[in-house]
Design an enzyme around this catalytic site. Structure first.
Site, PDB file in Angstrom:
ATOM      1  N   HIS A  89      -2.346 175.856  52.325  1.00 27.58           N
ATOM      2  CA  HIS A  89      -2.238 175.532  53.746  1.00 27.58           C
ATOM      3  C   HIS A  89      -2.743 174.120  54.024  1.00 27.58           C
ATOM      4  CE1 HIS A  89      -6.427 177.488  54.503  1.00 27.58           C
ATOM      5  NE2 HIS A  89      -6.580 176.245  54.917  1.00 27.58           N
ATOM      6  N   ASN A  95      -4.515 178.385  49.276  1.00 25.91           N
ATOM      7  CA  ASN A  95      -3.157 178.950  49.306  1.00 25.91           C
ATOM      8  C   ASN A  95      -2.114 177.915  49.716  1.00 25.91           C
ATOM      9  OD1 ASN A  95      -3.722 178.646  52.015  1.00 25.91           O
ATOM     10  ND2 ASN A  95      -3.302 180.770  52.605  1.00 25.91           N
TER      11      ASN A  95
HETATM   12  N1  GLP Z   1      -8.311 174.260  58.456  1.00 26.37           N
HETATM   13  C1  GLP Z   1      -9.049 173.774  57.330  1.00 26.37           C
HETATM   14  C2  GLP Z   1      -8.213 172.790  56.549  1.00 26.37           C
HETATM   15  O1  GLP Z   1      -7.975 171.636  57.340  1.00 26.37           O
HETATM   16  C3  GLP Z   1      -8.927 172.451  55.254  1.00 26.37           C
HETATM   17  O2  GLP Z   1      -8.225 171.441  54.566  1.00 26.37           O
HETATM   18  C4  GLP Z   1      -8.986 173.666  54.371  1.00 26.37           C
HETATM   19  C5  GLP Z   1      -9.781 173.457  53.093  1.00 26.37           C
HETATM   20  O3  GLP Z   1     -11.140 173.439  53.352  1.00 26.37           O
HETATM   21  P1  GLP Z   1     -12.242 173.013  52.321  1.00 26.37           P
HETATM   22  O4  GLP Z   1     -12.226 171.523  52.301  1.00 26.37           O
HETATM   23  O5  GLP Z   1     -13.530 173.535  52.886  1.00 26.37           O
HETATM   24  O6  GLP Z   1     -11.877 173.604  51.020  1.00 26.37           O
HETATM   25  O7  GLP Z   1      -9.430 174.811  55.051  1.00 26.37           O
HETATM   26  C6  GLP Z   1      -9.640 174.875  56.423  1.00 26.37           C
HETATM   27  O8  GLP Z   1      -9.260 176.158  56.714  1.00 26.37           O
END
Ligand code: GLP
Length: 228
Positions: A123, A121
């Protein structure tokens, strides 16, 4: 990505790194460990600050970001454990701890190189949609969709903490240089909106447009919506 980080550490052996967790950077950390083992890089004088941590998980909890960092990176390199900072999910006063974390970053001279992933999303760290560019390290509530996505690391969705401590967008934007790593089709829309939409709270990573030195490192699937 690992090569860029190793080159940055070799150029400045007392660098302050900002580090990320999640599924995406595990290969990066594995490559860094390999470079350390073959003598290409040392971390004796490096300091690191992680982006975020779940509230309620102590550093020994297998799904805590502290535990992730120990098992993926810190336990395998020569970084001084006293110089590795991850927000404490077990802090008795998380709000006060967040303020203290900002002070620790400032005392270290600020972050030289910040590694980021991106949520589906948009973030970054745990700055969910609605996060302004002035936000600092603080306690946040996770959105239901983030809780659901991150449930893959837990036994069930009910075990995923609902709150976290995260560096703010303002904290992240103060890093001198930022590298964002994204892989897979699941991230393509978030990557496109971050780079092509006007910066707004709807897609927190779009605030990175305001930073003078950001590099997105993408595989083809994550970059697939950029050419249109
Ligand atoms: N707080 C972390 C982020 O720092 C990360 O970048 C994101 C994506 O994670 P992933 O790499 O597992 O897709 O989600 C999490 O919630």
């Amino acid at each position: 990505m690992a090569n860029m980080i190793v080159a940055a550490v070799n150029a400045n052996p007392s660098i302050v790194l900002g580090l990320a967790t999640g599924g995406t950077p595990t290969a990066t950390y594995a490559n860094i460990v390999e470079d350390f083992r073959s003598g290409k890089v040392h971390f004796k004088n490096v300091t690191s600050f992680n982006l975020d941590e779940y509230i309620g998980l102590s550093g020994t909890h297998p799904q805590s970001f502290r535990h992730f960092m120990q098992s993926e990176l810190f336990d395998h390199i020569d970084i001084d454990p006293n110089n590795t900072f991850v927000p404490e999910g077990g802090a008795s006063d998380p709000d006060a701890h967040a303020v203290q974390y900002e002070a620790q970053i400032a005392a270290a001279g600020g972050i030289d190189l910040q590694l980021l992933g991106i949520g589906h999303n948009g973030h970054i760290a745990f700055n969910e949609p609605g996060s302004s560019p002035s936000t600092r390290t603080r306690v946040v509530e996770l959105t239901p969709s983030t809780i659901e996505k991150n449930a893959r690391f837990f036994a069930s969705v009910d075990e995923v903490p609902k709150t976290a401590i995260t560096m703010g967008i303002g904290t992240i934007l103060e890093a001198k240089q930022i590298l964002l790593l994204a892989t897979g089709k699941d991230k393509a829309e978030a990557v496109r909106r971050s780079l092509k939409d006007a910066a707004s709270e709807d897609v927190p990573a779009s605030w990175l447009e305001q930073h003078p030195d950001v590099t997105f490192v993408l595989d083809e699937a994550a970059a697939s919506e950029l050419s249109a």
